[in-house]
Design a protein around this motif. Structure first.
Motif, PDB file in Angstrom:
ATOM      1  N   SER A  82       0.821  -1.216   0.000  1.00  0.00           N
ATOM      2  CA  SER A  82       0.000   0.000   0.000  1.00  0.00           C
ATOM      3  C   SER A  82       0.857   1.269   0.000  1.00  0.00           C
ATOM      4  CB  SER A  82      -0.972  -0.022   1.173  1.00  0.00           C
ATOM      5  OG  SER A  82      -0.247  -0.212   2.353  1.00  0.00           O
ATOM      6  N   ARG A  83       2.170   1.137  -0.166  1.00  0.00           N
ATOM      7  CA  ARG A  83       2.996   2.348  -0.164  1.00  0.00           C
ATOM      8  C   ARG A  83       3.096   2.949  -1.572  1.00  0.00           C
ATOM      9  NH1 ARG A  83       9.218   2.577   0.708  1.00  0.00           N
ATOM     10  NH2 ARG A  83       8.808   4.384  -0.622  1.00  0.00           N
ATOM     11  N   SER A  84       3.602   4.170  -1.606  1.00  0.00           N
ATOM     12  CA  SER A  84       3.840   4.828  -2.891  1.00  0.00           C
ATOM     13  C   SER A  84       5.333   4.870  -3.165  1.00  0.00           C
ATOM     14  CB  SER A  84       3.336   6.264  -2.855  1.00  0.00           C
ATOM     15  OG  SER A  84       1.973   6.254  -2.590  1.00  0.00           O
ATOM     16  N   VAL A  85       5.666   4.970  -4.440  1.00  0.00           N
ATOM     17  CA  VAL A  85       7.049   5.138  -4.859  1.00  0.00           C
ATOM     18  C   VAL A  85       7.057   6.226  -5.925  1.00  0.00           C
ATOM     19  CG1 VAL A  85       8.915   4.047  -6.183  1.00  0.00           C
ATOM     20  CG2 VAL A  85       7.851   2.800  -4.304  1.00  0.00           C
ATOM     21  N   ASN A  86       7.914   7.192  -5.764  1.00  0.00           N
ATOM     22  CA  ASN A  86       7.970   8.323  -6.705  1.00  0.00           C
ATOM     23  C   ASN A  86       6.586   8.954  -6.915  1.00  0.00           C
ATOM     24  OD1 ASN A  86      10.764   8.140  -7.102  1.00  0.00           O
ATOM     25  ND2 ASN A  86      10.502   6.501  -8.599  1.00  0.00           N
ATOM     26  N   GLY A  87       5.857   9.051  -5.809  1.00  0.00           N
ATOM     27  CA  GLY A  87       4.562   9.723  -5.872  1.00  0.00           C
ATOM     28  C   GLY A  87       3.449   8.917  -6.528  1.00  0.00           C
ATOM     29  N   LYS A  88       3.745   7.662  -6.853  1.00  0.00           N
ATOM     30  CA  LYS A  88       2.740   6.808  -7.507  1.00  0.00           C
ATOM     31  C   LYS A  88       2.540   5.549  -6.661  1.00  0.00           C
ATOM     32  CE  LYS A  88       2.498   8.979 -11.625  1.00  0.00           C
ATOM     33  NZ  LYS A  88       3.451  10.059 -11.387  1.00  0.00           N
ATOM     34  N   PRO A  89       1.337   4.972  -6.692  1.00  0.00           N
ATOM     35  CA  PRO A  89       1.167   3.714  -5.949  1.00  0.00           C
ATOM     36  C   PRO A  89       2.162   2.667  -6.459  1.00  0.00           C
ATOM     37  CG  PRO A  89      -0.926   4.476  -6.889  1.00  0.00           C
ATOM     38  CD  PRO A  89       0.146   5.366  -7.439  1.00  0.00           C
ATOM     39  N   LEU A  90       2.787   1.973  -5.527  1.00  0.00           N
ATOM     40  CA  LEU A  90       3.762   0.947  -5.923  1.00  0.00           C
ATOM     41  C   LEU A  90       3.093  -0.158  -6.741  1.00  0.00           C
ATOM     42  CD1 LEU A  90       6.494  -0.656  -5.675  1.00  0.00           C
ATOM     43  CD2 LEU A  90       5.610  -1.552  -3.506  1.00  0.00           C
ATOM     44  N   VAL A  91       3.695  -0.468  -7.888  1.00  0.00           N
ATOM     45  CA  VAL A  91       3.297  -1.652  -8.668  1.00  0.00           C
ATOM     46  C   VAL A  91       4.518  -2.564  -8.648  1.00  0.00           C
ATOM     47  CG1 VAL A  91       2.580  -2.517 -10.926  1.00  0.00           C
ATOM     48  CG2 VAL A  91       1.719  -0.301 -10.110  1.00  0.00           C
ATOM     49  N   TYR A  92       4.495  -3.550  -7.782  1.00  0.00           N
ATOM     50  CA  TYR A  92       5.704  -4.359  -7.552  1.00  0.00           C
ATOM     51  C   TYR A  92       5.710  -5.582  -8.457  1.00  0.00           C
ATOM     52  CZ  TYR A  92       9.545  -6.772  -5.371  1.00  0.00           C
ATOM     53  OH  TYR A  92      10.741  -7.404  -5.167  1.00  0.00           O
ATOM     54  N   LEU A  93       6.563  -5.525  -9.491  1.00  0.00           N
ATOM     55  CA  LEU A  93       6.635  -6.625 -10.470  1.00  0.00           C
ATOM     56  C   LEU A  93       8.060  -7.168 -10.559  1.00  0.00           C
ATOM     57  CD1 LEU A  93       4.402  -5.048 -13.284  1.00  0.00           C
ATOM     58  CD2 LEU A  93       3.700  -6.517 -11.384  1.00  0.00           C
ATOM     59  N   ASP A  94       8.706  -7.281  -9.393  1.00  0.00           N
ATOM     60  CA  ASP A  94      10.062  -7.838  -9.358  1.00  0.00           C
ATOM     61  C   ASP A  94      10.093  -9.031  -8.401  1.00  0.00           C
ATOM     62  OD1 ASP A  94      12.706  -8.091 -10.032  1.00  0.00           O
ATOM     63  OD2 ASP A  94      13.419  -6.520  -8.683  1.00  0.00           O
ATOM     64  N   ASN A  95       9.070  -9.840  -8.497  1.00  0.00           N
ATOM     65  CA  ASN A  95       8.912 -10.950  -7.543  1.00  0.00           C
ATOM     66  C   ASN A  95       9.882 -12.098  -7.761  1.00  0.00           C
ATOM     67  OD1 ASN A  95       6.435 -10.199  -5.876  1.00  0.00           O
ATOM     68  ND2 ASN A  95       5.803  -9.715  -7.962  1.00  0.00           N
ATOM     69  N   ALA A  96      10.446 -12.193  -8.973  1.00  0.00           N
ATOM     70  CA  ALA A  96      11.438 -13.252  -9.191  1.00  0.00           C
ATOM     71  C   ALA A  96      12.731 -12.902  -8.465  1.00  0.00           C
ATOM     72  CB  ALA A  96      11.682 -13.457 -10.681  1.00  0.00           C
ATOM     73  N   ALA A  97      12.966 -11.602  -8.228  1.00  0.00           N
ATOM     74  CA  ALA A  97      14.165 -11.204  -7.475  1.00  0.00           C
ATOM     75  C   ALA A  97      13.933 -11.453  -5.989  1.00  0.00           C
ATOM     76  CB  ALA A  97      14.501  -9.741  -7.728  1.00  0.00           C
ATOM     77  N   THR A  98      12.863 -10.898  -5.478  1.00  0.00           N
ATOM     78  CA  THR A  98      12.442 -11.239  -4.116  1.00  0.00           C
ATOM     79  C   THR A  98      10.958 -10.910  -3.961  1.00  0.00           C
ATOM     80  OG1 THR A  98      13.179 -11.273  -1.809  1.00  0.00           O
ATOM     81  CG2 THR A  98      12.853  -9.100  -2.771  1.00  0.00           C
ATOM     82  N   THR A  99      10.309 -11.605  -3.054  1.00  0.00           N
ATOM     83  CA  THR A  99       8.871 -11.405  -2.858  1.00  0.00           C
ATOM     84  C   THR A  99       8.630 -10.554  -1.612  1.00  0.00           C
ATOM     85  OG1 THR A  99       8.878 -13.456  -1.623  1.00  0.00           O
ATOM     86  CG2 THR A  99       8.131 -13.572  -3.921  1.00  0.00           C
ATOM     87  N   GLN A 100       7.470  -9.943  -1.538  1.00  0.00           N
ATOM     88  CA  GLN A 100       7.089  -9.168  -0.353  1.00  0.00           C
ATOM     89  C   GLN A 100       6.561 -10.113   0.741  1.00  0.00           C
ATOM     90  OE1 GLN A 100       8.247  -6.409  -0.169  1.00  0.00           O
ATOM     91  NE2 GLN A 100       8.595  -5.810  -2.299  1.00  0.00           N
ATOM     92  N   LYS A 101       6.483  -9.593   1.965  1.00  0.00           N
ATOM     93  CA  LYS A 101       6.186 -10.468   3.112  1.00  0.00           C
ATOM     94  C   LYS A 101       4.801 -10.175   3.677  1.00  0.00           C
ATOM     95  CE  LYS A 101      10.498 -11.012   2.268  1.00  0.00           C
ATOM     96  NZ  LYS A 101      10.800 -11.875   1.127  1.00  0.00           N
ATOM     97  N   PRO A 102       4.032 -11.221   3.927  1.00  0.00           N
ATOM     98  CA  PRO A 102       2.726 -10.997   4.555  1.00  0.00           C
ATOM     99  C   PRO A 102       2.895 -10.661   6.047  1.00  0.00           C
ATOM    100  CG  PRO A 102       3.113 -13.351   4.284  1.00  0.00           C
ATOM    101  CD  PRO A 102       4.293 -12.644   3.658  1.00  0.00           C
ATOM    102  N   GLN A 103       1.898 -10.000   6.586  1.00  0.00           N
ATOM    103  CA  GLN A 103       1.933  -9.626   8.009  1.00  0.00           C
ATOM    104  C   GLN A 103       2.209 -10.855   8.886  1.00  0.00           C
ATOM    105  OE1 GLN A 103       1.485  -6.200   8.815  1.00  0.00           O
ATOM    106  NE2 GLN A 103       2.447  -6.954  10.682  1.00  0.00           N
ATOM    107  N   ALA A 104       1.679 -12.013   8.485  1.00  0.00           N
ATOM    108  CA  ALA A 104       1.857 -13.226   9.307  1.00  0.00           C
ATOM    109  C   ALA A 104       3.342 -13.556   9.479  1.00  0.00           C
ATOM    110  CB  ALA A 104       1.126 -14.401   8.657  1.00  0.00           C
ATOM    111  N   VAL A 105       4.134 -13.349   8.431  1.00  0.00           N
ATOM    112  CA  VAL A 105       5.575 -13.630   8.515  1.00  0.00           C
ATOM    113  C   VAL A 105       6.264 -12.545   9.336  1.00  0.00           C
ATOM    114  CG1 VAL A 105       7.716 -13.755   7.156  1.00  0.00           C
ATOM    115  CG2 VAL A 105       5.676 -14.997   6.392  1.00  0.00           C
ATOM    116  N   ILE A 106       5.908 -11.292   9.067  1.00  0.00           N
ATOM    117  CA  ILE A 106       6.515 -10.171   9.812  1.00  0.00           C
ATOM    118  C   ILE A 106       6.228 -10.346  11.306  1.00  0.00           C
ATOM    119  CG2 ILE A 106       6.463  -7.652  10.145  1.00  0.00           C
ATOM    120  CD1 ILE A 106       5.567  -7.475   7.135  1.00  0.00           C
TER     121      ILE A 106
END
Ligand code: 7TS
Length: 410
Positions: A21-45
């Motif tokens: 839900s964060r923004s990057v460069n003033g735009k909503p983040l569209v994270y399409l680099d999942n093969a490099a690394t994936t984001q973490k769900p709250q359950a893991v955090i």
């Protein structure tokens, strides 16, 4: 009547990943680099944070409550992962730093039995992590490294693979899913062919379980390597699955505390599995966090999110194919949601940089697959790699951002 697979509620899933839900460069983040690394769900955090806030202690050594508790949590994580991969025994799950270390462990420890003239078979589709350890080993021990070809669509050429197998082939090592092109390899069939020739089989699974339900016994492989950070878990933790009978015959990888039975000034005897391969204090919180990540994936269900990811792949492939001067690389019928592409006259890094100004994160470059890039005659690609939490709207945002790239260069 065949029941349709349930539709994944992507909004609910996204809400479990705070970073989305964060923004990057003033735009909503569209994270399409999942093969490099994936984001973490709250359950893991939460699992990792709870461990440090309430449970932190070293494992296997303490007589006190916290140490025994931490040891239990660490062992439970191993059991969860063993079940998720359908390993026969929990001891077949060795915690490592990640796929790279898992492969190096096998190169060092299984590699110790290889003799000059023996052969290792890999493919041109491999990540450097599944190339360089074998090149080093080949150099050290006088082995020959053979390379199975790839087809123009980016699949392993099975005829080439089969023709390179012989009684000299002691190990065949290949990926489950190509990180650069998204191809899903027929690992069960490749394993069958390699084992029929008498080879031991290692599957580089870095890109497998983020997308596919993995059953190591169904595949029939001897080793399966994976990374925690690519399966929505922490970084610095990974797994080597190894068949019990084989691991038992392998010498230790590193020496140190926890992996010994008895040390005298003359000689050391080693513990059994899995401790023999886990020298020193391991990444305890990472292992526990990885257990939480597999629990999370199981609660979502691979089949359910695979269907969603295939819808993302279809839309991305269709819409990107319409863009003039854009070529998609990797067109295998069996793919995960990875789209690698080049644009006429535009460097992949420029594509990545311009997309970033729109909040769209992709990777550009050779993706640690230089022999594959050389084979296809380019130095790199732009790569959009999706996960189950991506949306069809994000595919459209990618396409709009690529249209901006066109404007820059026209
Ligand atoms: N094997 C494959 C197929 C991979 O995709 C990767 C990482 C590795 C091995 C190494 O994994 P590590 O966790 O030990 O580093 N692939 C990528 C990628 O595609 N972009 O960044 C890392």
């Amino acid at each position: 009547m065949v029941e349709a697979p349930p539709i994944m509620d992507v909004d609910t899933v996204r809400a479990q990943f705070p970073i989305l839900s964060r923004s990057v460069n003033g735009k909503p983040l569209v994270y399409l680099d999942n093969a490099a690394t994936t984001q973490k769900p709250q359950a893991v955090i939460d699992t990792v944070s709870h461990f440090y806030a309430h449970e932190n202690a070293n494992i296997h050594r303490g007589v006190h409550y916290l140490s025994m508790n931490a040891t239990d949590a660490y062992d439970r994580a191993r059991a969860t992962i063993a079940r998720a991969l359908n390993a026969e025994f929990e001891q077949e799950i060795i915690f490592t730093r990640g796929t790279t270390e898992s492969i190096n462990l096998v190169a060092h420890s299984f590699g110790a039995r290889l003799q000059p003239g023996d052969e290792i078979l890999i493919t041109k589709l491999e990540h450097h992590a599944n190339i360089v350890p074998w090149q080093i080993l080949a150099e050290e021990r006088g082995l020959t490294l053979r390379w199975a070809d790839v087809t123009p669509s980016g699949e392993v050429d099975l005829d080439s693979f089969q023709s390179l197998l012989s009684e000299k082939t002691k190990l065949a090592a290949f990926n489950h899913v190509s990180n650069a092109l998204g191809t899903i390899n027929p690992v069960k069939e490749m394993t069958r062919l390699a084992k029929a020739a008498g080879a031991t089989v290692l599957v580089d699974g870095a890109q497998g379980p983020p997308h596919l339900l993995v059953d190591v016994r169904d595949i029939g492989c001897d080793f399966y390597a994976l990374s925690g950070h690519k399966v929505f878990g922490p970084d610095g933790i990974g797994v080597l699955y190894g068949r019990h009978e084989l691991l038992e015959t392998m010498p230790p990888y590193q020496g140190g505390g926890d992996m010994i039975e008895r040390v005298t000034m003359e000689k050391t005897t080693f513990r059994g599995l899995p401790e023999r391969f886990e020298a020193g204090t391991p990444n305890i919180s990472g292992a526990i966090g990885l257990g939480a990540a597999f629990d999370y994936l199981q609660s979502l269900g691979w089949e359910e999110f695979h269907a969603h990811e295939q819808a993302l792949l279809k839309r991305a492939t269709e819409r990107l194919s319409e863009i003039k001067g854009l070529t998609i690389h990797g067109t295998a019928p069996e793919k995960v949601a990875v789209v690698s592409f080049t644009m006429d006259g535009i460097h992949p890094h420029d594509i990545g940089t311009i997309l970033d100004t729109r909040g769209v994160a992709i990777r550009a470059g050779h993706h640690c697959t230089q022999p594959l890039m050389t084979h296809f005659g380019f130095t790199g690609t732009a790569r959009a790699s999706f996960a189950f939490y991506n949306t069809l709207a994000e595919v459209d945002q990618l396409v709009e951002a690529i249209q901006v790239v066109h404007q820059y260069f026209s």
